[in-house]
Design a protein around this motif. Structure first.
Motif, PDB file in Angstrom:
ATOM      1  N   ALA A 124      12.380   5.978   2.072  1.00 21.53           N
ATOM      2  CA  ALA A 124      11.061   5.325   2.023  1.00 21.53           C
ATOM      3  C   ALA A 124       9.937   6.270   2.401  1.00 21.53           C
ATOM      4  N   ARG A 176       9.118   7.470   5.481  1.00 16.29           N
ATOM      5  CA  ARG A 176       8.464   6.941   6.683  1.00 16.29           C
ATOM      6  C   ARG A 176       9.082   7.560   7.935  1.00 16.29           C
ATOM      7  N   THR A 210       3.267   3.936   8.446  1.00 15.55           N
ATOM      8  CA  THR A 210       2.890   3.234   7.216  1.00 15.55           C
ATOM      9  C   THR A 210       2.801   4.185   6.020  1.00 15.55           C
ATOM     10  N   SER A 211       3.052   5.488   6.253  1.00 17.15           N
ATOM     11  CA  SER A 211       3.030   6.484   5.184  1.00 17.15           C
ATOM     12  C   SER A 211       3.912   7.646   5.619  1.00 17.15           C
ATOM     13  N   ALA A 222      13.375  -3.660   6.113  1.00 16.93           N
ATOM     14  CA  ALA A 222      12.510  -4.103   5.021  1.00 16.93           C
ATOM     15  C   ALA A 222      11.183  -4.633   5.549  1.00 16.93           C
ATOM     16  N   LYS A 223      11.244  -5.417   6.618  1.00 15.55           N
ATOM     17  CA  LYS A 223      10.008  -5.940   7.201  1.00 15.55           C
ATOM     18  C   LYS A 223       9.178  -4.833   7.838  1.00 15.55           C
ATOM     19  N   LEU A 263       9.006  -1.743   7.041  1.00 14.35           N
ATOM     20  CA  LEU A 263       8.377  -0.890   6.030  1.00 14.35           C
ATOM     21  C   LEU A 263       7.143  -1.534   5.420  1.00 14.35           C
ATOM     22  N   THR A 264       7.062  -2.842   5.462  1.00 16.13           N
ATOM     23  CA  THR A 264       5.871  -3.534   4.938  1.00 16.13           C
ATOM     24  C   THR A 264       4.877  -3.860   6.036  1.00 16.13           C
ATOM     25  N   ASP A 287       5.399  -5.910   8.514  1.00 12.21           N
ATOM     26  CA  ASP A 287       5.550  -7.308   8.917  1.00 12.21           C
ATOM     27  C   ASP A 287       5.783  -7.352  10.428  1.00 12.21           C
TER      28      ASP A 287
END
Length: 717
Positions: A197, A199, A218-219, A279-280, A282-283, A285
């Protein structure tokens, strides 16, 4: 946990009071602390069939890290000890070590280990952030940056070793967020790069070893913004302390293992594994939860999760493999399979126990262990657990998981390294292992990784009474004899001082060997050393190394090759992209020919679509010939080409079309095919008409027309 300490007794007195106070405070906060971005742990933690779901007490999105102050420098008013990391004494039956690599082997092989490409100084304790021991040195490379962490501090470098940010306090990363993470960090930091990803993951524990702080960027910019989480682990086991956290990146979660102690840190309760909702995270959340597996009993040694290297993911749905230190002379492999939608389906189960060759534990129950030059003080070898990391790599035709731990070779510290295979699909096997101890110098505090070609590099500290502790490494190529590190040994950096502390004797507690995701072949290693003989005054070093051939071949063409009696061998071209070529001939075994832009001696071939099977390939110059059987007519068979000459890369999915009697290759057996073959009946087989000789007898005859009539109407999609 970082505490000021003038004596061991004073430290434990303070620890008892601190543990009781923080545990009580943690319970109080868990019951009553509610903010816009928090949930009470009493409400957020729930157990399902032994699996506990924990939601963060606090979570938010940070500002860019360069917008935060570095944090006030701590005045050196007294010596301070780093995270306690109590020793874990478990029964182990010492046995003769039959896989020791002695100097005699190295003498017969010309050392060819390459020198470092780059070395530079990392974070020193004189930065003032810690005033402690040990540093817990670790770091990892991303696409353009390298991030290093030690107890209490982090620093971001570019890949030439120039500083981009820091060293800054780890606590500063949580500036502005409520809870323990912003004000009560306790160290044991870990930084990882999620190459799937792009990150960063930065962690440490806090609140007197009762909280775990997680930040996910976030990047791919380590100086940018982060999703930040504060997990209160008191909700699992009351006043227990959670020590020595280590992580692994996996497609379905970030996995974490910890050693659990009673609230006083005096009794080991067992190891425990956790999974965080990747998954959360990485977004961004802020509800990203953690699942805790049931803690294993105190009769079980520490364990580590698998950490993915390379860009080839594990098999779809594969669980994370968690491995225990082989106190029982077996590598016990647990599978942690997490289900985020239904935690009752999450499982943590023993999957395999392949044998570990017998060994003798190094300095059990003793920290004053390894000698150094210029001081009577010795340093801790940490011989009661696996050393960081457990590096996992998927080569397509096999999976490799490599790790290491410190053992005793007649009283000299050596490094037992190992490679397990088939850790997700099974059966798990110990593919190879060895003890690297070539002479009377102690080697310990190791970290090992494997590049895309299957080469391994093992970094470690070397020390004895005649030398100051040094940062060294050894390695092996994928083609070297199993169980050996025959490439020789090199010095990344030689210390010019020893650690003279005669109270705690701490060293490590870990180092870190990782692989650069940009080329999947550059090793990055970081470890501590001393510049002058002193206490609580360590330095750290970072360096890069490459092993083996670094050239990567390209797949240039593919074809289906068959023999036509005495007429010779002819190839049907198979384009590498777009619609497949069409093989019109009948055979029990087809030969798929793959050609590269250089000599090839090994590669992996796998059917990823279609009903066929591939056999053992043969290699000749720049070509590989792969037998293909079990083809049904008509069908398209897609063959994946990977790991050419051990490069660990995928080289493409090549479609092979099979449609018997499709003489003109237009994907359908129709009248034009009949007309073409009729015109060739009685003609010799040549390079222009071999596609009409369907039965491969070396002549075009009416038998070929009969085959065509039998297959008329067949069509490839």
């Amino acid at each position: 946990m970082i505490k000021r300490s003038r004596s061991r007794d004073a430290y434990f007195t303070l620890r008892v009071l601190t543990g009781f106070t923080l545990s009580s405070l943690g319970v109080f906060l868990a019951l009553f602390a509610l903010t816009a971005n928090s949930n009470s742990s009493a409400n957020a933690a729930s157990a399902n069939r032994g699996i506990t779901v924990i939601r963060p007490d606090y979570a938010d999105i940070s500002k860019p890290l360069h917008d935060y102050p570095a944090w006030p420098v701590i005045a050196r008013t007294s010596e301070r000890e780093g995270p306690e990391n109590p020793q874990i004494l478990l029964p182990h039956v010492n046995q003769p070590d039959s896989v020791v690599q002695k100097k005699s082997l190295l003498a017969f092989l010309a050392p060819s280990i390459p020198q470092p490409i780059l070395t530079f100084d990392g974070i020193p304790d004189v930065s003032g952030f810690c005033n402690c021991e040990p540093p817990d040195t670790n770091g990892e490379a991303g696409t353009t940056q390298y991030v290093q962490m030690v107890n209490s501090a982090y620093q971001v470098f570019d890949k030439t070793g120039s500083s981009l940010l820091g060293p800054n306090s780890i606590d500063s990363l949580w500036t502005g967020m409520s809870g323990s993470c912003a004000s009560d960090g306790d160290g044991d930091p870990v930084v990882m790069y999620d190459q799937l990803a792009n990150r960063w993951i930065i962690t440490q524990f806090a609140g007197g070893l009762t909280h775990e702080c997680i930040a996910v960027s976030t990047s791919n910019d380590a100086t940018g913004t982060y999703a930040r989480y504060d997990y209160n682990l008191v909700s699992i086991a009351g006043a227990g302390l959670y020590d020595y956290p280590h992580l692994g990146v996996w497609p379905d979660a970030y996995y974490l293992t910890m050693n659990v102690f009673n609230s006083f840190g005096t009794a080991y309760l067992g190891p425990q594994a956790f999974a965080m909702n990747r998954a959360k995270m990485l977004t961004g959340d802020l509800s990203a939860e953690m699942q805790a597996a049931p803690r294993l009993s105190a009769s079980n040694p520490p364990m580590l999760p698998s950490d993915l290297d390379g860009t080839t993911s594990p098999p779809a749905g594969a669980p994370n493999s968690v491995v225990l230190w082989p106190s029982t002379n077996t590598y016990r492999v647990y599978h942690f399979h997490v289900d985020w939608s239904n935690p009752t389906n999450t499982t943590f189960t023993l999957f395999g126990s392949p044998a570990a060759t017998g060994f003798t534990q190094m300095c059990p129950g003793l920290r004053n262990c390894v000698p150094q030059k210029g001081t009577t003080a010795k340093i801790d070898a940490i011989g009661d657990r696996l050393m960081y990391r457990l590096a996992y790599r998927n080569f397509g035709d096999h999976e490799s998981l490599v790790g290491n731990f410190t053992v005793s070779n007649s009283g000299i510290a050596g490094i037992r390294w190992f490679e397990l295979r088939n850790v997700t699909a099974g059966p798990v096997t110990t593919y190879q292992e060895g003890t690297y101890s070539p002479d009377s110098t102690h080697r310990f505090m190791g970290s090992i990784a494997m590049d895309k070609q299957g080469n391994m590099l093992l970094g470690f500290t070397a020390s004895d009474a005649t030398i100051y502790p040094q940062v060294r490494y050894t390695g092996r190529l994928a083609t070297d004899p199993l169980g050996t590190m025959p490439q020789g040994e090199a010095h990344l950096f030689d210390g010019t001082g020893s650690q003279s502390d005669s109270t705690y004797f701490r060293w490590g507690d870990y180092s870190d060997m990782t692989v650069d995701p940009s080329d999947d072949q550059t090793f990055w290693y970081t470890q501590e050393y001393y510049q002058t003989t002193s206490s609580f005054n360590w330095r750290t070093r970072v360096g890069t190394v490459k092993l083996g051939s670094q050239s990567v071949l390209n797949l240039t063409s593919a074809a289906s090759r068959l023999q036509h009696g005495s007429a010779g061998t002819f190839d049907v071209p198979m384009p590498l992209t777009g619609p497949s070529g069409v093989e019109s001939r009948a055979a029990t075994t087809y030969n798929a020919v793959f050609t590269f832009d250089g000599a090839v001696s090994s590669a992996n071939f796998q059917v990823v679509a279609g009903a066929a099977n591939v056999g053992t390939p043969s290699f000749n110059g720049s070509s590989a010939i792969v037998p293909v059987t079990g083809v049904t007519n008509p069908e398209t068979v897609t063959i994946r080409v990977s790991n050419v000459n051990g490069d660990g890369q995928q080289h493409g999915d090549v479609p092979f079309g099979f449609n018997l009697a499709d003489a003109n290759g237009d994907r359908g057996v129709t009248h034009p095919d009949y007309a073409e073959v009729s015109n060739q009946v009685g003609q010799p087989v040549t390079s222009s008409n071999f596609r009409d000789d369907f039965n491969l007898d070396g002549k075009i005859a009416r038998t070929d027309l009969r085959i065509l009539r039998q297959n008329r109407g067949n069509r490839l999609p």
